[in-house]
Design an enzyme around this catalytic site. Sequence first.
Site, PDB file in Angstrom:
ATOM      1  N   THR A 213       0.767  -1.145  -0.052  1.00 26.29           N
ATOM      2  CA  THR A 213       0.181  -0.030  -0.023  1.00 26.29           C
ATOM      3  C   THR A 213       0.919   1.086  -0.056  1.00 26.29           C
ATOM      4  O   THR A 213       1.918   1.138   0.584  1.00 26.29           O
ATOM      5  CB  THR A 213      -0.897  -0.013   1.073  1.00 26.29           C
ATOM      6  OG1 THR A 213      -0.029   0.081   2.538  1.00 26.29           O
ATOM      7  CG2 THR A 213      -1.882  -1.143   1.376  1.00 26.29           C
ATOM      8  N   GLU A 261      -4.620   4.377   3.192  1.00 28.12           N
ATOM      9  CA  GLU A 261      -3.969   3.426   2.611  1.00 28.12           C
ATOM     10  C   GLU A 261      -4.391   3.001   1.413  1.00 28.12           C
ATOM     11  O   GLU A 261      -5.678   2.728   1.240  1.00 28.12           O
ATOM     12  CB  GLU A 261      -3.660   2.080   3.623  1.00 28.12           C
ATOM     13  CG  GLU A 261      -3.017   2.405   4.964  1.00 28.12           C
ATOM     14  CD  GLU A 261      -3.256   1.245   5.770  1.00 28.12           C
ATOM     15  OE1 GLU A 261      -2.301   0.806   6.224  1.00 28.12           O
ATOM     16  OE2 GLU A 261      -4.358   0.832   6.179  1.00 28.12           O
TER      17      GLU A 261
END
Length: 321
Positions: A213, A261
Amino acid sequence: MTGTKIQFIRGLHNLRPEYKGCVATIGSFDGVHKGHRAILRQLKDKAAQYGLPSVAIIFEPQPQEFFSGEQAPARLMRLREKIEALLEAGVDRILCLQFNRLLRSLSAQQFIDQVLLQGLGIRCLVVGDDFCFGHDRSGNYRLLQDVGSVKGFEVIDTETLEYNGERISSTRVREALDQGDFQLASDLLGHPYRISGRVVYGQRLGRQLGIPTANVQLNRYRAPLSGVYVVEVFSGPDCMPGVANVGVRPTVGDLVKPVLEIHLLDFDGSLYGRRIEVEFKYKVRDERKFDSLDKMVEEIHNDIAVARQYFADHSIDAGKT
């Protein structure tokens, strides 16, 4: 005002004598939505009439954050985003006042004298007729008009812009985002809702789990969004599809403030250190706590599948950069 140098001024102490003489407005301007932009057009028009710079007076932190702390409404944008939006809307100068005990303690008359007259030398003030200011919110629109008639500055009421019969406000935008109604949010803002920020190093848990991420710190106690979303990520000329989580990661349990994220679909490069904009397209689900990391990973893969299907249905190439 044509030829005026665009400037950001932080604090009353940084005002210089040459800044005196302007047309000003005051507000939080969170989101800089269509209603705000109508006010800013008024401001620009009045500034042009007077042949003076236009000035937006904002506060940091926002007054509600000073008084309510973590219970204050979630910000739609950070200070940097707000400054960029105000300048893009054509404001010549921004005066950002630190909202602290000293500023709070100023009486309405002191605020007029120290900020509006001695600091800015205003010739015209554009504010709503429900505007209150000064210690214990003792100042109002009528007081401004009364002082203006004596001190020689004009006070005019702001325009009210409605959408579907209701006033456009930051509160309505927050409600639309909370409900996952991104079309309504876009209609109120005048553009799709985005969060921007710089990609920072996280704990790299996603990479260890095979789902890397890009992490953006939101630097606030509350975000206007919470959950998992289909997103598009913009970095320079690149537009990349992805799936994002906004929240405190309850399964891992390591966050107090929310973080953004983003897992980019079919992307194996690095965005560390780059400034990105994340546009929210569709809400997949709420954030929730899982019994194990394995179950969390399984659900994340389901989220990714939903995102791929969304882009397939909307004829967007999920591998484009």
